[in-house]
Every structure is written in C-alpha cells, then in structure tokens.
Design an enzyme around this catalytic site. Structure first.
Site, mmCIF file in Angstrom:
data_model
loop_
_atom_site.group_PDB
_atom_site.id
_atom_site.type_symbol
_atom_site.label_atom_id
_atom_site.label_comp_id
_atom_site.label_asym_id
_atom_site.label_seq_id
_atom_site.Cartn_x
_atom_site.Cartn_y
_atom_site.Cartn_z
ATOM 1 N N CYS A 102 0.824 -1.210 0.000
ATOM 2 C CA CYS A 102 0.000 0.000 0.000
ATOM 3 C C CYS A 102 0.862 1.266 0.000
ATOM 4 C CB CYS A 102 -0.984 -0.039 1.164
ATOM 5 S SG CYS A 102 -2.318 1.173 1.078
ATOM 6 N N ALA A 103 0.739 2.093 1.020
ATOM 7 C CA ALA A 103 1.506 3.333 1.093
ATOM 8 C C ALA A 103 2.952 3.109 1.510
ATOM 9 C CB ALA A 103 0.840 4.297 2.075
#
Length: 184
Positions: A102-103
């Site tokens: 994800c991030a």
C-alpha cells in the site's frame, strides 16, 4: 529451521494488510511476531485494536522477513520510527526479505533508499515518492530480489501468498490458496 517474520504495526495501519499476512504466514508454519511501534496495543486506520507481541523497540532479533503494512498514517508512523529504520538497515545488510504494501513502499521504503534500482509497486499515487532509479509497476505484487511490494488491501492475500512462496515453498502457498477458497 522455522522461518521468522516480524510484522511492524504503527497507529493508523491498514488492518487487512496486517492481519492477512499474519494469518497466512502462520497457516504456513512461519513464526510471526507482531511488533507495535512504541506501544503494546496498536490502533488501525478503521479503529481495530491489535495487541502486539512486543514493542518493536524491545525486539533484538533479525527475522527472515519484515512486513510493513500500509495505511497513510500507519506508513508515516513507520517512516518516522527510529526502530523501524534500524531494523530495515539490518535487514538490508543481511540480505533478508523486506515486504511492504500500500503506502509503505512509497512512504517508508522510497524515502529511505530501499527502492533504488528496484522494481516495485504501491497504492496508486504513492509512486510519486519513488526515486527516479526505481521502476514502478502497476502489477498487484512485485518481487525484486529481497524486496516484495504490493498495491493495497485488495492484494493482501496475493502479497501474503508470495511471502509464503519465498519463505516456505510454492506447494504450501498453493495449499493455503485452495483452503481459503481464493481460487477455484
């Protein structure tokens, strides 16, 4: 010898991206340690609280792999942790697997130089943080040497199964895939 994985959780982590690897890796017989950054009970982005096995700052080992879940705030908190930075440095120096979803690839790994010269993916938009030497891919899961990255909550099972393939073997990953009905 049993493989070991440390899952680092900081407040704001994306719950699916944390619990899925913990569950899948334990199903594969991997010893998983859940380490809270600065605390014993860590709160996810959607309010789910997880009791960590220990605080990351108290962890003195060197696992076979480290998993960094995403979540915008969780990734920022991982990035700002000296304990996370120190562990990642030791992991890289010892050729251990670093996995981020994800991030976290764009927020944690890119800013600390772990994507230099590597192929990687992340949640859409965070690739803007990738260094120019990194090769961004829109694939759901990307492996490059001792690095595995993935896009987000919807790819958490694929990400986790790739970790099983790398740490245990493909037949074990396939067995878990079938048992979870993820593939007909």
């Amino acid at each position: 010898m049993k493989k070991t994985v440390l899952v680092a959780l900081a407040d704001g982590f994306e719950e699916i991206e944390a619990v899925t690897p913990i569950d899948v890796l334990r199903r594969a017989g991997v010893e998983v340690t859940v380490a809270g950054v600065g605390k014993d009970v860590v709160t996810g982005a959607n309010g789910v609280k997880i009791q960590a096995d220990l605080r990351l700052e108290d962890y003195g080992g060197l696992p076979d792999a480290v998993v960094l879940p995403g979540g915008a705030m969780g990734a920022a908190n991982l990035r700002d942790s000296q304990a996370v930075s120190g562990l990642l440095k030791r992991m890289k120096e010892n050729g251990r697997l670093i996995a981020a979803i994800c991030a976290s690839p764009g927020v944690v790994l890119a800013r600390q130089g772990y994507l230099d010269g590597k192929s990687a993916t992340c949640y859409p938009g965070y690739e803007k943080n990738f260094p120019s030497s990194a090769r961004y891919s829109a694939e759901r899961v990307v492996g490059d040497g001792h690095l595995v990255t993935s896009r987000g909550p919807g790819t958490a099972l694929e990400f986790s199964l790739e970790l099983v393939r790398r740490l245990v073997d493909a037949p074990t990953a396939d067995k878990i895939l079938q048992a979870t009905l993820a593939k007909a």
